[in-house]
Design a protein around this motif. Structure first.
Motif, PDB file in Angstrom:
ATOM      1  N   SER A 118      19.995  10.038 -22.433  1.00 34.86           N
ATOM      2  CA  SER A 118      20.706   9.703 -23.663  1.00 34.86           C
ATOM      3  C   SER A 118      21.950   9.983 -22.723  1.00 34.86           C
ATOM      4  O   SER A 118      23.198   9.933 -22.850  1.00 34.86           O
ATOM      5  CB  SER A 118      20.704  11.455 -24.040  1.00 34.86           C
ATOM      6  OG  SER A 118      21.434  12.210 -22.627  1.00 34.86           O
ATOM      7  N   GLY A 119      22.003   8.905 -21.287  1.00 31.97           N
ATOM      8  CA  GLY A 119      23.097   8.926 -20.657  1.00 31.97           C
ATOM      9  C   GLY A 119      24.455   7.777 -20.845  1.00 31.97           C
ATOM     10  O   GLY A 119      23.394   6.731 -21.347  1.00 31.97           O
ATOM     11  N   PRO A 120      25.149   7.532 -20.517  1.00 33.25           N
ATOM     12  CA  PRO A 120      25.816   5.700 -20.978  1.00 33.25           C
ATOM     13  C   PRO A 120      25.779   4.871 -20.626  1.00 33.25           C
ATOM     14  O   PRO A 120      25.660   3.954 -20.065  1.00 33.25           O
ATOM     15  CB  PRO A 120      27.303   6.527 -20.477  1.00 33.25           C
ATOM     16  CG  PRO A 120      27.011   7.666 -19.060  1.00 33.25           C
ATOM     17  CD  PRO A 120      26.107   7.917 -19.882  1.00 33.25           C
ATOM     18  N   LYS A 121      24.382   5.627 -19.264  1.00 31.27           N
ATOM     19  CA  LYS A 121      24.278   4.061 -18.228  1.00 31.27           C
ATOM     20  C   LYS A 121      23.027   3.038 -19.096  1.00 31.27           C
ATOM     21  O   LYS A 121      22.387   2.790 -20.282  1.00 31.27           O
ATOM     22  CB  LYS A 121      23.278   4.020 -17.180  1.00 31.27           C
ATOM     23  CG  LYS A 121      24.601   5.033 -16.399  1.00 31.27           C
ATOM     24  CD  LYS A 121      25.058   3.773 -14.811  1.00 31.27           C
ATOM     25  CE  LYS A 121      26.265   4.515 -14.060  1.00 31.27           C
ATOM     26  NZ  LYS A 121      26.120   5.611 -14.120  1.00 31.27           N
ATOM     27  N   ILE A 122      23.225   1.891 -18.629  1.00 35.89           N
ATOM     28  CA  ILE A 122      21.884   0.678 -19.997  1.00 35.89           C
ATOM     29  C   ILE A 122      21.287  -0.014 -18.424  1.00 35.89           C
ATOM     30  O   ILE A 122      21.877  -0.429 -17.565  1.00 35.89           O
ATOM     31  CB  ILE A 122      23.461  -0.752 -20.439  1.00 35.89           C
ATOM     32  CG1 ILE A 122      23.753  -0.047 -21.396  1.00 35.89           C
ATOM     33  CG2 ILE A 122      22.031  -1.672 -20.485  1.00 35.89           C
ATOM     34  CD1 ILE A 122      23.044   0.534 -22.037  1.00 35.89           C
ATOM     35  N   ILE A 123      19.823  -0.170 -18.417  1.00 33.34           N
ATOM     36  CA  ILE A 123      18.943  -0.759 -17.886  1.00 33.34           C
ATOM     37  C   ILE A 123      19.019  -1.986 -18.169  1.00 33.34           C
ATOM     38  O   ILE A 123      18.383  -2.345 -18.697  1.00 33.34           O
ATOM     39  CB  ILE A 123      17.884   0.624 -17.467  1.00 33.34           C
ATOM     40  CG1 ILE A 123      18.127   1.764 -16.901  1.00 33.34           C
ATOM     41  CG2 ILE A 123      16.796  -0.584 -16.147  1.00 33.34           C
ATOM     42  CD1 ILE A 123      17.261   2.433 -16.742  1.00 33.34           C
ATOM     43  N   THR A 124      19.095  -2.911 -16.849  1.00 35.12           N
ATOM     44  CA  THR A 124      19.318  -4.030 -17.531  1.00 35.12           C
ATOM     45  C   THR A 124      17.351  -4.590 -17.058  1.00 35.12           C
ATOM     46  O   THR A 124      16.478  -4.281 -16.704  1.00 35.12           O
ATOM     47  CB  THR A 124      19.830  -4.637 -16.879  1.00 35.12           C
ATOM     48  OG1 THR A 124      19.410  -4.963 -14.837  1.00 35.12           O
ATOM     49  CG2 THR A 124      21.455  -4.695 -17.279  1.00 35.12           C
ATOM     50  N   GLU A 125      17.159  -5.948 -17.847  1.00 33.66           N
ATOM     51  CA  GLU A 125      15.646  -6.340 -17.685  1.00 33.66           C
ATOM     52  C   GLU A 125      15.351  -6.677 -16.753  1.00 33.66           C
ATOM     53  O   GLU A 125      14.336  -6.709 -15.381  1.00 33.66           O
ATOM     54  CB  GLU A 125      15.940  -7.671 -17.880  1.00 33.66           C
ATOM     55  CG  GLU A 125      14.115  -7.701 -18.402  1.00 33.66           C
ATOM     56  CD  GLU A 125      14.103  -9.568 -18.905  1.00 33.66           C
ATOM     57  OE1 GLU A 125      14.867  -9.224 -20.073  1.00 33.66           O
ATOM     58  OE2 GLU A 125      13.135 -10.467 -18.684  1.00 33.66           O
ATOM     59  N   LYS A 126      16.523  -7.133 -15.432  1.00 34.99           N
ATOM     60  CA  LYS A 126      16.359  -7.170 -13.762  1.00 34.99           C
ATOM     61  C   LYS A 126      16.096  -5.719 -13.001  1.00 34.99           C
ATOM     62  O   LYS A 126      14.839  -5.968 -12.321  1.00 34.99           O
ATOM     63  CB  LYS A 126      17.753  -7.739 -12.932  1.00 34.99           C
ATOM     64  CG  LYS A 126      17.277  -8.267 -12.148  1.00 34.99           C
ATOM     65  CD  LYS A 126      18.525  -9.053 -11.828  1.00 34.99           C
ATOM     66  CE  LYS A 126      18.658  -9.125 -10.366  1.00 34.99           C
ATOM     67  NZ  LYS A 126      20.385  -9.075  -9.832  1.00 34.99           N
ATOM     68  N   VAL A 127      16.930  -5.039 -13.279  1.00 40.67           N
ATOM     69  CA  VAL A 127      16.408  -3.126 -12.908  1.00 40.67           C
ATOM     70  C   VAL A 127      15.133  -2.995 -13.178  1.00 40.67           C
ATOM     71  O   VAL A 127      14.402  -2.460 -12.901  1.00 40.67           O
ATOM     72  CB  VAL A 127      17.287  -2.372 -13.375  1.00 40.67           C
ATOM     73  CG1 VAL A 127      17.104  -0.958 -12.691  1.00 40.67           C
ATOM     74  CG2 VAL A 127      18.856  -2.770 -12.826  1.00 40.67           C
ATOM     75  N   PHE A 128      14.390  -2.936 -14.489  1.00 41.69           N
ATOM     76  CA  PHE A 128      13.254  -2.622 -15.164  1.00 41.69           C
ATOM     77  C   PHE A 128      12.159  -3.376 -14.207  1.00 41.69           C
ATOM     78  O   PHE A 128      11.412  -3.216 -13.574  1.00 41.69           O
ATOM     79  CB  PHE A 128      13.675  -2.976 -16.338  1.00 41.69           C
ATOM     80  CG  PHE A 128      11.739  -2.780 -17.233  1.00 41.69           C
ATOM     81  CD1 PHE A 128      11.107  -1.395 -16.917  1.00 41.69           C
ATOM     82  CD2 PHE A 128      11.357  -4.054 -17.415  1.00 41.69           C
ATOM     83  CE1 PHE A 128       9.995  -1.547 -17.577  1.00 41.69           C
ATOM     84  CE2 PHE A 128       9.270  -3.787 -17.240  1.00 41.69           C
ATOM     85  CZ  PHE A 128       9.120  -2.422 -17.413  1.00 41.69           C
TER      86      PHE A 128
END
Ligand code: ADP
Length: 368
Positions: free
Chosen positions: A6-16
């Motif tokens: 529910s947080g505002p941060k976005i995980i990019t494909e790179k991070v994944f």
């Protein structure tokens, strides 16, 4: 882009991908309609070995590596995946040039993403070590249960006998001549000895069966070892039986585990003793060969009937019989002997004819 909770941060494909590459498991997405993997994380070569490069083109290679007995189970689990939220399965994988591995997988259907709709996503990890530990613990527990059952069952009778003989002694001690009480003392000491043997054998069986028991190796003179065991037999039983040693040299050495060697010989000698009539002869042979030493324990006793021959190395064998002096059997001795001979990288076999006698052969490598 992946929104994190529910947080505002976005995980990019790179991070994944970074996350997936650091996990000690394989992450995958499989498309059952196209019959191909859409995604395999960096752990794939570690888990799948050499077949990894082939399964992207042909996933059937992976399917063929699953043990036939487990495929049916996975099929039935996959069929349920539509109804269940998540599939969890443990199965075995036999990859080329590798021992069988246990794999744990958890998977679910991707329903929401329009591009991946109907695909199966999940992770798979190698749980071989955990499974082996579980199996080892289950076996050890089962062995302990059996040991407790035997002890619980077979120790009652001797304790009952000892208790009966002692109360008879207590009552007679003031009135009877000590000489007349001798049979009662003998009953007590014989019963104690038998009960102690039983306890030792049951405990030995649990102990020696544990595969990881350490083998201590040293240079052992087999001639000296057998001589010292025969000495005790001759001293105690010389009026009943003859004990001979026939060795191809004065000293014959093996590099082996002395305690195990002692137990192997003691068990074979005590069996030869138990199943040989008065005035019988027991001959221990020690023959040095090029790479091995052949030890034989030969008796001219009652022999082993054909019907019992296939069973005598089994644990708590149904082939167990009372000794000729009424010694109570446990049917453990030869099972322990075989386990120990194999632990010393040797071989054991026997020849026997009913009414004529039995010979046990133990072949041991000189450098175990
Ligand atoms: P136990 O310790 O109860 O004697 P073992 O495992 O040592 O059990 O032996 C199993 C059975 O094999 C014996 O009870 C007996 O029936 C048979 N056996 C073993 N050694 C001999 C022998 N030398 N002569 C005749 N029978 C034997």
């Amino acid at each position: 882009m992946i929104r994190a909770g529910s947080g505002p941060k976005i995980i990019t494909e790179k991070v994944f991908r970074q996350l997936a590459s650091r996990a000690n498991c394989l992450l995958y997405i499989y498309d059952p309609t196209a019959k191909r993997f859409n995604y395999l994380s960096d752990y794939a070569p570690v888990l799948l070995g050499t077949i990894f490069s082939r399964i992207e083109q042909d996933p059937a290679v992976l399917w063929d590596s699953i043990l036939a007995e487990d495929r049916e189970y996975i099929c039935s689990e996959l069929k349920l995946l539509g109804k269940k939220e998540c599939l969890t399965a443990d199965f075995r994988l036999h990859l080329p040039d590798q021992p069988v591995k246990w794999i744990h997988t958890k998977a679910f259907r991707l329903e929401e993403d329009p591009l991946l709709q109907g695909c199966i996503a999940g992770f798979a990890e190698d749980i071989t070590q955990r499974k082996e530990t579980e199996l080892f613990l289950a076996n050890t527990h089962a062995q302990k249960d059996v040991a407790l059952q035997i002890l619980g069952h077979d120790i009652r009778a001797p304790i009952g006998t000892i208790s009966a003989a002692s109360s008879l002694l207590e009552r007679s001690v003031g009135t009877e001549d000590l000489k007349n009480l001798e049979p009662l003392f003998r009953i007590i000491s014989d019963t104690c000895r038998n009960a102690l043997n039983l306890i030792n054998e049951v405990l030995e069986s649990v102990y020696w069966d544990a595969q990881h028991t350490v083998k201590k190796k040293s240079r052992v003179d087999l001639v000296e070892l057998v001589e010292s065991q025969l000495y005790a037999y001759r001293l105690l039983h010389q009026d009943q039986k003859e004990f001979k040693l026939c060795a191809s040299a004065d000293h014959i050495f093996v590099v082996s585990d002395q305690v195990r060697l002692q137990l192997i010989l003691e068990n074979l000698l005590s069996n030869a003793f138990k199943f040989t009539k008065r005035n019988g002869t027991i001959i221990v042979g020690i023959q040095e060969q090029r790479q091995a030493v052949l030890v034989t324990v030969k008796d001219d006793g009652i022999g082993i009937p054909e019907g019992l021959k296939s069973k005598i190395f089994q644990k708590f064998t149904a082939a167990r019989r009372e000794g000729l002096q009424g010694e109570k059997p446990t049917g453990l001795g030869l099972h322990i002997v075989k386990t120990m001979v194999e632990q010393l990288s040797g071989r054991i076999w026997f020849e026997s004819r009913e009414g004529e006698g039995t010979t046990f052969f133990v072949e041991l490598p000189k450098k175990g």
